[in-house]
Scaffold this motif. Structure first.
Motif, PDB file in Angstrom:
ATOM      1  N   LEU A 589     -18.281  -8.588 -28.098  1.00 37.44           N
ATOM      2  CA  LEU A 589     -16.941  -8.603 -28.660  1.00 37.44           C
ATOM      3  C   LEU A 589     -15.874  -8.626 -27.570  1.00 37.44           C
ATOM      4  O   LEU A 589     -14.837  -9.291 -27.712  1.00 37.44           O
ATOM      5  CB  LEU A 589     -16.732  -7.401 -29.577  1.00 37.44           C
ATOM      6  N   GLU A 590     -16.118  -7.900 -26.488  1.00 39.29           N
ATOM      7  CA  GLU A 590     -15.180  -7.930 -25.362  1.00 39.29           C
ATOM      8  C   GLU A 590     -15.097  -9.329 -24.770  1.00 39.29           C
ATOM      9  O   GLU A 590     -14.004  -9.818 -24.443  1.00 39.29           O
ATOM     10  CB  GLU A 590     -15.608  -6.929 -24.287  1.00 39.29           C
ATOM     11  N   GLY A 591     -16.252  -9.965 -24.629  1.00 46.07           N
ATOM     12  CA  GLY A 591     -16.266 -11.338 -24.124  1.00 46.07           C
ATOM     13  C   GLY A 591     -15.527 -12.289 -25.042  1.00 46.07           C
ATOM     14  O   GLY A 591     -14.812 -13.189 -24.597  1.00 46.07           O
ATOM     15  N   LEU A 592     -15.699 -12.082 -26.361  1.00 40.67           N
ATOM     16  CA  LEU A 592     -15.008 -12.927 -27.327  1.00 40.67           C
ATOM     17  C   LEU A 592     -13.500 -12.745 -27.230  1.00 40.67           C
ATOM     18  O   LEU A 592     -12.734 -13.721 -27.252  1.00 40.67           O
ATOM     19  CB  LEU A 592     -15.485 -12.593 -28.739  1.00 40.67           C
ATOM     20  N   LEU A 593     -13.043 -11.496 -27.117  1.00 36.58           N
ATOM     21  CA  LEU A 593     -11.614 -11.237 -27.016  1.00 36.58           C
ATOM     22  C   LEU A 593     -11.023 -11.875 -25.768  1.00 36.58           C
ATOM     23  O   LEU A 593      -9.935 -12.479 -25.825  1.00 36.58           O
ATOM     24  CB  LEU A 593     -11.364  -9.722 -27.010  1.00 36.58           C
ATOM     25  N   VAL A 594     -11.734 -11.777 -24.662  1.00 35.43           N
ATOM     26  CA  VAL A 594     -11.276 -12.407 -23.419  1.00 35.43           C
ATOM     27  C   VAL A 594     -11.192 -13.916 -23.597  1.00 35.43           C
ATOM     28  O   VAL A 594     -10.214 -14.565 -23.190  1.00 35.43           O
ATOM     29  CB  VAL A 594     -12.209 -12.052 -22.241  1.00 35.43           C
ATOM     30  N   GLU A 595     -12.205 -14.479 -24.225  1.00 33.26           N
ATOM     31  CA  GLU A 595     -12.249 -15.926 -24.449  1.00 33.26           C
ATOM     32  C   GLU A 595     -11.085 -16.386 -25.322  1.00 33.26           C
ATOM     33  O   GLU A 595     -10.438 -17.400 -25.030  1.00 33.26           O
ATOM     34  CB  GLU A 595     -13.579 -16.291 -25.101  1.00 33.26           C
ATOM     35  N   ILE A 596     -10.804 -15.648 -26.382  1.00 35.83           N
ATOM     36  CA  ILE A 596      -9.707 -16.007 -27.282  1.00 35.83           C
ATOM     37  C   ILE A 596      -8.372 -15.934 -26.557  1.00 35.83           C
ATOM     38  O   ILE A 596      -7.559 -16.865 -26.614  1.00 35.83           O
ATOM     39  CB  ILE A 596      -9.695 -15.088 -28.514  1.00 35.83           C
ATOM     40  N   ASN A 597      -8.135 -14.832 -25.879  1.00 35.04           N
ATOM     41  CA  ASN A 597      -6.857 -14.664 -25.177  1.00 35.04           C
ATOM     42  C   ASN A 597      -6.679 -15.689 -24.066  1.00 35.04           C
ATOM     43  O   ASN A 597      -5.575 -16.205 -23.850  1.00 35.04           O
ATOM     44  CB  ASN A 597      -6.753 -13.249 -24.614  1.00 35.04           C
ATOM     45  N   LYS A 598      -7.761 -15.992 -23.359  1.00 39.23           N
ATOM     46  CA  LYS A 598      -7.701 -16.977 -22.281  1.00 39.23           C
ATOM     47  C   LYS A 598      -7.379 -18.359 -22.834  1.00 39.23           C
ATOM     48  O   LYS A 598      -6.534 -19.086 -22.286  1.00 39.23           O
ATOM     49  CB  LYS A 598      -9.032 -17.006 -21.528  1.00 39.23           C
ATOM     50  N   ARG A 599      -8.025 -18.727 -23.933  1.00 40.22           N
ATOM     51  CA  ARG A 599      -7.770 -20.029 -24.542  1.00 40.22           C
ATOM     52  C   ARG A 599      -6.342 -20.124 -25.064  1.00 40.22           C
ATOM     53  O   ARG A 599      -5.664 -21.140 -24.892  1.00 40.22           O
ATOM     54  CB  ARG A 599      -8.772 -20.265 -25.673  1.00 40.22           C
ATOM     55  N   ARG A 600      -5.866 -19.073 -25.706  1.00 44.06           N
ATOM     56  CA  ARG A 600      -4.521 -19.090 -26.247  1.00 44.06           C
ATOM     57  C   ARG A 600      -3.473 -19.141 -25.135  1.00 44.06           C
ATOM     58  O   ARG A 600      -2.455 -19.833 -25.252  1.00 44.06           O
ATOM     59  CB  ARG A 600      -4.305 -17.846 -27.123  1.00 44.06           C
ATOM     60  N   ALA A 601      -3.733 -18.411 -24.057  1.00 44.74           N
ATOM     61  CA  ALA A 601      -2.806 -18.433 -22.929  1.00 44.74           C
ATOM     62  C   ALA A 601      -2.758 -19.811 -22.290  1.00 44.74           C
ATOM     63  O   ALA A 601      -1.683 -20.309 -21.911  1.00 44.74           O
ATOM     64  CB  ALA A 601      -3.208 -17.376 -21.899  1.00 44.74           C
ATOM     65  N   SER A 602      -3.935 -20.442 -22.164  1.00 47.79           N
ATOM     66  CA  SER A 602      -3.994 -21.786 -21.587  1.00 47.79           C
ATOM     67  C   SER A 602      -3.243 -22.784 -22.455  1.00 47.79           C
ATOM     68  O   SER A 602      -2.505 -23.641 -21.946  1.00 47.79           O
ATOM     69  CB  SER A 602      -5.458 -22.211 -21.425  1.00 47.79           C
ATOM     70  N   ALA A 603      -3.425 -22.652 -23.771  1.00 50.12           N
ATOM     71  CA  ALA A 603      -2.725 -23.557 -24.686  1.00 50.12           C
ATOM     72  C   ALA A 603      -1.219 -23.351 -24.607  1.00 50.12           C
ATOM     73  O   ALA A 603      -0.441 -24.307 -24.641  1.00 50.12           O
ATOM     74  CB  ALA A 603      -3.221 -23.318 -26.115  1.00 50.12           C
ATOM     75  N   SER A 604      -0.793 -22.119 -24.460  1.00 47.86           N
ATOM     76  CA  SER A 604       0.632 -21.815 -24.353  1.00 47.86           C
ATOM     77  C   SER A 604       1.221 -22.390 -23.068  1.00 47.86           C
ATOM     78  O   SER A 604       2.319 -22.968 -23.074  1.00 47.86           O
ATOM     79  CB  SER A 604       0.847 -20.301 -24.403  1.00 47.86           C
ATOM     80  N   ARG A 605       0.476 -22.250 -21.963  1.00 46.30           N
ATOM     81  CA  ARG A 605       0.962 -22.799 -20.693  1.00 46.30           C
ATOM     82  C   ARG A 605       1.053 -24.315 -20.752  1.00 46.30           C
ATOM     83  O   ARG A 605       2.013 -24.920 -20.253  1.00 46.30           O
ATOM     84  CB  ARG A 605       0.035 -22.371 -19.545  1.00 46.30           C
ATOM     85  N   SER A 606       0.068 -24.939 -21.392  1.00 44.67           N
ATOM     86  CA  SER A 606       0.083 -26.399 -21.512  1.00 44.67           C
ATOM     87  C   SER A 606       1.275 -26.860 -22.334  1.00 44.67           C
ATOM     88  O   SER A 606       1.935 -27.852 -22.002  1.00 44.67           O
ATOM     89  CB  SER A 606      -1.218 -26.882 -22.168  1.00 44.67           C
ATOM     90  N   LEU A 607       1.573 -26.135 -23.403  1.00 45.12           N
ATOM     91  CA  LEU A 607       2.706 -26.497 -24.239  1.00 45.12           C
ATOM     92  C   LEU A 607       4.023 -26.298 -23.492  1.00 45.12           C
ATOM     93  O   LEU A 607       4.935 -27.126 -23.577  1.00 45.12           O
ATOM     94  CB  LEU A 607       2.694 -25.659 -25.521  1.00 45.12           C
ATOM     95  N   ASP A 608       4.096 -25.200 -22.734  1.00 46.89           N
ATOM     96  CA  ASP A 608       5.295 -24.972 -21.913  1.00 46.89           C
ATOM     97  C   ASP A 608       5.517 -26.123 -20.948  1.00 46.89           C
ATOM     98  O   ASP A 608       6.652 -26.593 -20.752  1.00 46.89           O
ATOM     99  CB  ASP A 608       5.159 -23.662 -21.133  1.00 46.89           C
ATOM    100  N   LYS A 609       4.433 -26.573 -20.345  1.00 46.37           N
ATOM    101  CA  LYS A 609       4.532 -27.657 -19.367  1.00 46.37           C
ATOM    102  C   LYS A 609       4.982 -28.947 -20.031  1.00 46.37           C
ATOM    103  O   LYS A 609       5.832 -29.679 -19.511  1.00 46.37           O
ATOM    104  CB  LYS A 609       3.181 -27.849 -18.680  1.00 46.37           C
ATOM    105  N   LEU A 610       4.411 -29.235 -21.209  1.00 47.52           N
ATOM    106  CA  LEU A 610       4.769 -30.456 -21.924  1.00 47.52           C
ATOM    107  C   LEU A 610       6.228 -30.435 -22.384  1.00 47.52           C
ATOM    108  O   LEU A 610       6.902 -31.464 -22.425  1.00 47.52           O
ATOM    109  CB  LEU A 610       3.852 -30.648 -23.128  1.00 47.52           C
ATOM    110  N   LEU A 611       6.714 -29.246 -22.722  1.00 53.20           N
ATOM    111  CA  LEU A 611       8.086 -29.118 -23.193  1.00 53.20           C
ATOM    112  C   LEU A 611       9.078 -28.876 -22.060  1.00 53.20           C
ATOM    113  O   LEU A 611      10.285 -28.808 -22.290  1.00 53.20           O
ATOM    114  CB  LEU A 611       8.183 -27.972 -24.209  1.00 53.20           C
ATOM    115  N   GLY A 612       8.548 -28.712 -20.852  1.00 50.90           N
ATOM    116  CA  GLY A 612       9.423 -28.471 -19.711  1.00 50.90           C
ATOM    117  C   GLY A 612      10.012 -27.087 -19.683  1.00 50.90           C
ATOM    118  O   GLY A 612      11.109 -26.856 -19.158  1.00 50.90           O
ATOM    119  N   ILE A 613       9.267 -26.123 -20.266  1.00 50.23           N
ATOM    120  CA  ILE A 613       9.745 -24.743 -20.301  1.00 50.23           C
ATOM    121  C   ILE A 613       9.172 -23.991 -19.100  1.00 50.23           C
ATOM    122  O   ILE A 613       7.970 -24.028 -18.846  1.00 50.23           O
ATOM    123  CB  ILE A 613       9.316 -24.052 -21.605  1.00 50.23           C
ATOM    124  N   THR A 614      10.023 -23.327 -18.362  1.00 49.98           N
ATOM    125  CA  THR A 614       9.558 -22.582 -17.183  1.00 49.98           C
ATOM    126  C   THR A 614       9.487 -21.103 -17.490  1.00 49.98           C
ATOM    127  O   THR A 614      10.106 -20.600 -18.415  1.00 49.98           O
ATOM    128  CB  THR A 614      10.515 -22.812 -16.008  1.00 49.98           C
TER     129      THR A 614
END
Length: 614
Positions: A589-614
């Protein structure tokens, strides 16, 4: 009957017309006279038109090029007063069924059968002229005189048959009226047409009348008529239908095999409907694996019931009781399903249904008349149906799907999380699973992450508690133990809310890795098994397979034996390898939580980059 019909169609229209003339002569006991010959001749234009029209069928798949009816027709079964009868037997005994209503839900095959009925009666005549009338055509007329419309539409401008002669032949029983689509008559005209059908039935007792329509309460008052309900397709009927659908052969073969092997058993309520089976084929073609994208099928099924089914009927758009557009109707129905699902309401009285429709109207700020919306749900869209005095969903999965739609598209994060925490332990339902497919991000942030973090904290503290029995009660787990002759061990099946949450996590994130409830066997397990055998020697006797159920909620901790199972002692659980299992679960479960948070953070950073948000 089918072989006779096929041969007759090959023989052509004129040969069938000649048989009809001969049949009328035989029925009335007269030789063929100029009067009889002129009778059929004066209906020739109508009969010829219907001969061509009834052979051609447009479907959801073949909108541009119609199919020959015999190439796609699948035999139906009906039920009347608990007696079942096949379509061929029904047609063969039409003389004894002079007043009949054919009912079925949308897409159940009513119109196709009515055309098949007309062809059967024309090509293998019973000494009567079959008159096929599409009742929806009256919607465009200023006059609501049904008999006048039947006369004018069947005789034509070139006919020499007078209205008096037409009435005379009705009294002689010369006609079979096949009135298709009572439910397609405009609402404001429906009562008037109903009265006229009943008047015709009362005045002209020797004619045969067959009416088709979706189920309505009004039919119960048609005292002279027997109601024959189209039965849902069996698996063999569904497979026969699929084999006849004109579609890309490779895709159709894969779908056929999938339905035969598993899909029919999983989705019988849908695959027992010809229209929805066709839609599922389209969905299967687009998404390959129906279960993986099942919410898309439900969405398309609803849209088809709302729009597409009637689009195949030339020049006709079903008049609904409400004037809501698809998106507004969908939104209101989504809230209706949410409220009823949250309250675990699956069947309704009239007053209960009205109450929940009013709640949906208030929640959406969509103004509607409760009775009109109720009629649309039952008669127009057919997502609900009457069952005796109660009203229920045509298929309960519509309720689950639209609850998921409401959670995904309309509710705030706060409300979504609150609802999910209330309903997620309904493991036999698919609401949360469909929502996860539809809006994974929302499910994770409102439900999975908060509950996962909480569960991990509680499981970490498990080892710190000296009294594991109390811990078990705290978790509200129930454990299943299995003993076999050659292989002995424990398999944990936890009950309660934590179990439901673990099962959902397993379905969503570990579908190919096995259940996350898996318990590794240990030496401690073997010691407990031996102890159980000593305390309960009955386990070593009799059948090879035995089951022990540990009831963690039983304060007396007693043992009750039956041929297959008994309630055991909770302390047995504390002595087994449960701690090892807990440790493994925490890591996963700890591994799953890390995986979920890591994926969501990566998706958020990618969206920030695409939108030009710093």
């Amino acid at each position: 009957m089918t072989s006779i019909l096929e041969a007759a169609l090959v023989g052509g229209f004129q040969a069938s017309l000649q048989r009809l003339t001969e049949g009328i002569s035989t029925r009335i006991g007269e030789t063929i006279s100029s009067s009889i010959a002129s009778l059929t001749a004066n209906f020739e234009s109508h009969l010829s038109e219907n001969f061509d029209r009834c052979q051609q069928i447009k479907t959801i798949i073949s909108r541009e090029k119609p199919n020959n009816i015999l190439s796609i027709y699948t035999n139906l079964k009906f039920k009347c007063h608990k007696v079942e009868i096949g379509d061929l037997a029904f047609i063969g005994s039409i003389e004894s069924r002079s007043r009949t209503i054919i009912t079925g839900t949308g897409g159940g095959g009513k119109t196709v059968f009515m055309k098949y009925l007309w062809l059967s009666l024309f090509t293998d005549p019973k000494g009567r002229i079959p008159i096929y009338i599409e009742l929806r055509r009256m919607n465009d007329l200023h006059s609501e005189n049904l008999l006048s419309y039947v006369f004018k539409s069947t005789t034509g401008s070139g006919s020499k048959i007078t209205e008096d002669r037409f009435i005379k032949e009705m009294r002689r029983g010369t006609f079979i009226f096949i009135l298709d689509g009572f439910d397609e008559i405009n609402i404001d005209k429906r009562s008037s047409i109903e009265r006229q059908i009943l008047d015709i039935s009362a005045q002209y007792k020797d004619i045969i009348i067959v009416v088709s329509g979706r189920p309505e309460d009004r039919f119960e008052a048609w005292q002279q008529f027997s109601v024959y309900t189209i039965l849902p397709f069996t698996k063999s009927q569904t497979l026969a239908l699929i084999s006849k659908i004109h579609y890309e052969p490779v895709i159709k073969k894969k779908f056929y095999n999938k339905v035969k092997r598993e899909l029919y058993d999983k989705h019988q309520s849908f695959l027992s409907n010809p229209l929805l089976t066709t839609i599922m084929l389209l969905t299967f073609d687009q998404y390959a694996e129906i279960p993986d994208k099942i919410h898309l099928f439900y969405g398309q099924a609803f849209e088809t019931l709302f729009l597409k089914h009637d689009a195949a009927k030339e020049g006709f758009q079903r008049q609904r009781f409400t004037d809501l557009t698809l998106d507004l109707f969908r939104k209101c129905f989504a809230y209706f399903c949410l409220f009823t699902y949250h309250a675990e309401m699956f069947e309704f009285s009239e007053s209960e249904l009205a109450e929940y429709i009013a709640k949906a109207s208030k929640a959406t700020s969509i103004k509607l008349r409760t009775d009109e919306y109720r009629k649309d749900l039952i008669e127009s869209i057919c997502v609900m149906q009457k069952n005796g005095l109660d009203i229920q969903f045509t298929h309960r999965s519509f309720q689950e799907y639209f609850t998921a739609v409401c959670l995904s598209d309309y509710l705030s994060d706060t409300h979504c999380g609150a609802v999910l925490n209330h309903v997620y332990n309904r493991l036999s339902d698919n609401t949360v699973r469909m929502l996860f497919e539809m809006n994974k991000d929302k499910v994770e942030r409102t439900f999975i992450i908060p509950n996962l973090e909480n569960l991990i904290i509680r499981l970490r503290n498990f080892g710190a508690l000296e009294d594991k029995e109390k811990c078990l009660r705290f978790f509200k787990y129930a454990f299943m133990y299995r003993l076999k002759d050659k292989y002995e061990g424990f398999m944990i099946r936890a009950g309660g809310p934590d179990h439901a949450f673990l099962m959902l996590l397993s379905d969503m994130y570990f579908p190919r890795r096995g259940s996350i409830e898996y318990l590794n066997w240990s030496e401690a397990d073997k010691k407990v098994i031996q102890k159980i055998k000593e305390e309960v020697p009955e386990l070593s006797q009799g059948k090879k397979y035995k089951q022990i159920r540990i009831n963690c909620f039983d304060e007396e901790n007693g043992i009750t034996l039956n041929p297959e199972s008994f309630y055991g002692k909770p302390e047995w659980v504390a002595e087994c390898g449960f701690s090892l299992w807990i440790s493994n679960i925490v890591k996963k479960l700890e591994g799953l939580l890390v995986e979920i948070n890591k994926r969501r953070a990566s998706a958020s950073r990618s969206l920030d980059k695409l939108l030009g948000i710093t």
